[in-house]
Design a protein around this motif. Sequence first.
Motif, PDB file in Angstrom:
ATOM      1  N   LEU A 317      42.819  48.158  41.671  1.00  0.00           N
ATOM      2  CA  LEU A 317      42.177  46.965  42.214  1.00  0.00           C
ATOM      3  C   LEU A 317      43.186  45.819  42.253  1.00  0.00           C
ATOM      4  O   LEU A 317      43.709  45.421  41.204  1.00  0.00           O
ATOM      5  CB  LEU A 317      40.984  46.555  41.357  1.00  0.00           C
ATOM      6  CG  LEU A 317      39.859  47.581  41.161  1.00  0.00           C
ATOM      7  CD1 LEU A 317      38.801  47.005  40.228  1.00  0.00           C
ATOM      8  CD2 LEU A 317      39.247  47.974  42.493  1.00  0.00           C
ATOM      9  N   PHE A 318      43.484  45.312  43.450  1.00  0.00           N
ATOM     10  CA  PHE A 318      44.354  44.157  43.574  1.00  0.00           C
ATOM     11  C   PHE A 318      43.506  42.887  43.623  1.00  0.00           C
ATOM     12  O   PHE A 318      42.434  42.863  44.227  1.00  0.00           O
ATOM     13  CB  PHE A 318      45.204  44.262  44.842  1.00  0.00           C
ATOM     14  CG  PHE A 318      46.290  45.305  44.750  1.00  0.00           C
ATOM     15  CD1 PHE A 318      47.417  45.071  43.979  1.00  0.00           C
ATOM     16  CD2 PHE A 318      46.167  46.511  45.409  1.00  0.00           C
ATOM     17  CE1 PHE A 318      48.405  46.029  43.879  1.00  0.00           C
ATOM     18  CE2 PHE A 318      47.161  47.471  45.318  1.00  0.00           C
ATOM     19  CZ  PHE A 318      48.277  47.233  44.553  1.00  0.00           C
ATOM     20  N   ASN A 319      44.011  41.838  43.001  1.00  0.00           N
ATOM     21  CA  ASN A 319      43.306  40.561  42.956  1.00  0.00           C
ATOM     22  C   ASN A 319      41.829  40.782  42.603  1.00  0.00           C
ATOM     23  O   ASN A 319      40.931  40.471  43.383  1.00  0.00           O
ATOM     24  CB  ASN A 319      43.420  39.840  44.305  1.00  0.00           C
ATOM     25  CG  ASN A 319      42.926  38.406  44.237  1.00  0.00           C
ATOM     26  OD1 ASN A 319      42.870  37.812  43.162  1.00  0.00           O
ATOM     27  ND2 ASN A 319      42.526  37.867  45.371  1.00  0.00           N
ATOM     28  N   PRO A 320      41.557  41.351  41.425  1.00  0.00           N
ATOM     29  CA  PRO A 320      40.179  41.704  41.065  1.00  0.00           C
ATOM     30  C   PRO A 320      39.271  40.473  40.998  1.00  0.00           C
ATOM     31  O   PRO A 320      39.700  39.372  40.640  1.00  0.00           O
ATOM     32  CB  PRO A 320      40.329  42.347  39.687  1.00  0.00           C
ATOM     33  CG  PRO A 320      41.599  41.795  39.145  1.00  0.00           C
ATOM     34  CD  PRO A 320      42.507  41.605  40.317  1.00  0.00           C
ATOM     35  N   GLN A 321      38.022  40.694  41.343  1.00  0.00           N
ATOM     36  CA  GLN A 321      37.023  39.627  41.305  1.00  0.00           C
ATOM     37  C   GLN A 321      36.657  39.292  39.854  1.00  0.00           C
ATOM     38  O   GLN A 321      36.838  40.118  38.943  1.00  0.00           O
ATOM     39  CB  GLN A 321      35.776  40.057  42.079  1.00  0.00           C
ATOM     40  CG  GLN A 321      36.028  40.310  43.558  1.00  0.00           C
ATOM     41  CD  GLN A 321      36.540  39.063  44.257  1.00  0.00           C
ATOM     42  OE1 GLN A 321      35.954  37.981  44.118  1.00  0.00           O
ATOM     43  NE2 GLN A 321      37.632  39.199  44.991  1.00  0.00           N
ATOM     44  N   PRO A 322      36.145  38.104  39.612  1.00  0.00           N
ATOM     45  CA  PRO A 322      35.763  37.715  38.236  1.00  0.00           C
ATOM     46  C   PRO A 322      34.745  38.658  37.614  1.00  0.00           C
ATOM     47  O   PRO A 322      34.658  38.769  36.385  1.00  0.00           O
ATOM     48  CB  PRO A 322      35.192  36.316  38.404  1.00  0.00           C
ATOM     49  CG  PRO A 322      35.821  35.800  39.659  1.00  0.00           C
ATOM     50  CD  PRO A 322      35.984  36.983  40.554  1.00  0.00           C
ATOM     51  N   GLN A 323      33.955  39.347  38.448  1.00  0.00           N
ATOM     52  CA  GLN A 323      32.932  40.250  37.928  1.00  0.00           C
ATOM     53  C   GLN A 323      33.478  41.657  37.642  1.00  0.00           C
ATOM     54  O   GLN A 323      32.714  42.548  37.258  1.00  0.00           O
ATOM     55  CB  GLN A 323      31.771  40.359  38.921  1.00  0.00           C
ATOM     56  CG  GLN A 323      30.981  39.067  39.113  1.00  0.00           C
ATOM     57  CD  GLN A 323      31.727  38.078  39.989  1.00  0.00           C
ATOM     58  OE1 GLN A 323      32.529  38.481  40.830  1.00  0.00           O
ATOM     59  NE2 GLN A 323      31.441  36.782  39.806  1.00  0.00           N
ATOM     60  N   ALA A 324      34.778  41.880  37.831  1.00  0.00           N
ATOM     61  CA  ALA A 324      35.364  43.204  37.595  1.00  0.00           C
ATOM     62  C   ALA A 324      35.202  43.567  36.123  1.00  0.00           C
ATOM     63  O   ALA A 324      35.594  42.811  35.222  1.00  0.00           O
ATOM     64  CB  ALA A 324      36.826  43.215  37.999  1.00  0.00           C
ATOM     65  N   LEU A 325      34.641  44.759  35.866  1.00  0.00           N
ATOM     66  CA  LEU A 325      34.345  45.198  34.502  1.00  0.00           C
ATOM     67  C   LEU A 325      35.579  45.854  33.885  1.00  0.00           C
ATOM     68  O   LEU A 325      36.282  46.635  34.531  1.00  0.00           O
ATOM     69  CB  LEU A 325      33.180  46.184  34.513  1.00  0.00           C
ATOM     70  CG  LEU A 325      32.482  46.448  33.172  1.00  0.00           C
ATOM     71  CD1 LEU A 325      31.834  45.184  32.638  1.00  0.00           C
ATOM     72  CD2 LEU A 325      31.443  47.564  33.342  1.00  0.00           C
ATOM     73  N   LEU A 326      35.828  45.543  32.629  1.00  0.00           N
ATOM     74  CA  LEU A 326      36.966  46.116  31.904  1.00  0.00           C
ATOM     75  C   LEU A 326      36.481  47.275  31.038  1.00  0.00           C
ATOM     76  O   LEU A 326      35.517  47.133  30.284  1.00  0.00           O
ATOM     77  CB  LEU A 326      37.631  45.054  31.022  1.00  0.00           C
ATOM     78  CG  LEU A 326      38.154  43.813  31.750  1.00  0.00           C
ATOM     79  CD1 LEU A 326      38.743  42.827  30.745  1.00  0.00           C
ATOM     80  CD2 LEU A 326      39.176  44.185  32.798  1.00  0.00           C
ATOM     81  N   GLU A 327      37.159  48.421  31.171  1.00  0.00           N
ATOM     82  CA  GLU A 327      36.803  49.610  30.407  1.00  0.00           C
ATOM     83  C   GLU A 327      38.020  50.117  29.645  1.00  0.00           C
ATOM     84  O   GLU A 327      39.170  49.802  29.983  1.00  0.00           O
ATOM     85  CB  GLU A 327      36.275  50.713  31.346  1.00  0.00           C
ATOM     86  CG  GLU A 327      35.025  50.333  32.120  1.00  0.00           C
ATOM     87  CD  GLU A 327      33.785  50.223  31.237  1.00  0.00           C
ATOM     88  OE1 GLU A 327      33.856  50.630  30.057  1.00  0.00           O
ATOM     89  OE2 GLU A 327      32.753  49.721  31.724  1.00  0.00           O
TER      90      GLU A 327
END
Length: 349
Positions: A317-327
Amino acid sequence: MRKRVHRRPSRLTRFRYRFGALRPVITGILAVVAVFVAGTAAYVFIEGWGLFDSMYMMIITLATVGYGEVHPLDRAGEVVTILVILFGVGTFFYLTGAIVQLVMEGRLQNLFGRRWMQRTIDKMRGQVIVCGFGRIGAVVARELLAEGCDVVVVERSPQLIEELKMEDIPHVAGDATKDETLEAAGLRHAKSLVSTLSDDAANVYVTLTARQLNPDIYIVTRSDAPEHSQRLTRAGANQVLFPHRYGGMRMAQSVLRPTVLGFMDLAMRGDIEDLQVEELTISSQSPAVGKDLVESQLRQRFNVIVIGIKQADGNLLFNPQPQALLEAGDTLILVGGRQNLADMRAELT
């Protein structure tokens, strides 16, 4: 391509590799001990002497000090003494000559240096093995060392080995395509292997061997022909790079986008204290697991910019959105200050 069958090196092969310079001395010692034991036993059983007298007789005979016999000898004892002189004294002088040669040629110092180097390598865990110290391999090794990585170089050129000694870089002298050489470099405990050999076939053999001996190792190899990349990938390489192609692309970009390229060079090398590009893999124990970028507050807490996320399944994911979930297992691509990135790594990994 037929799969290479891995054969573990024999004990004799490992002995020759580890004690090559000492082999004449070790052989001489074993021969002297064998003659000493056999002669002592002969005096005990043939002449009927005691053990101490028999050993004393063997010592003065082998040392050629010129003392007389401990007891009078019969014909059988004289034959034993003749055999001891023929075999034992010759063997003793062979051992003496081997030791003198070892010291006079400076091989003893080199041997102890190699043994110290090998002990250092044996203690390493998570090191990077660089096969080849040519134009590309030397750059790779020095860059890794500059980043604080443990590095072991495998090289067989005597001239390049001398260069490695002068720079005090841990190394193994030998052929990187041989199993015992990679074993001596600590392959089973290594984190990564970089094969920079100029021969693509040799890179294939190194990759096959490394993958068999350490299935979890990360392998990067060079290739001069793009059509060979599939062979290297099938052999087990995680990444195949083409130096000539990337060199040409870099030169073109230096003309087309010199400012961007200069910025990336500074960021990658970490020449500016407050500007560094880094990657960080999130562990399962990290407090950021299960949170999105907003909830984790990485930017606010560490003053870093997340420019990409490589997810555990390989999706990037490039330039991930603020809602991108971290796993757990996700790798963050970050830009920030060196100390801020270090603090972030301490918390999230």
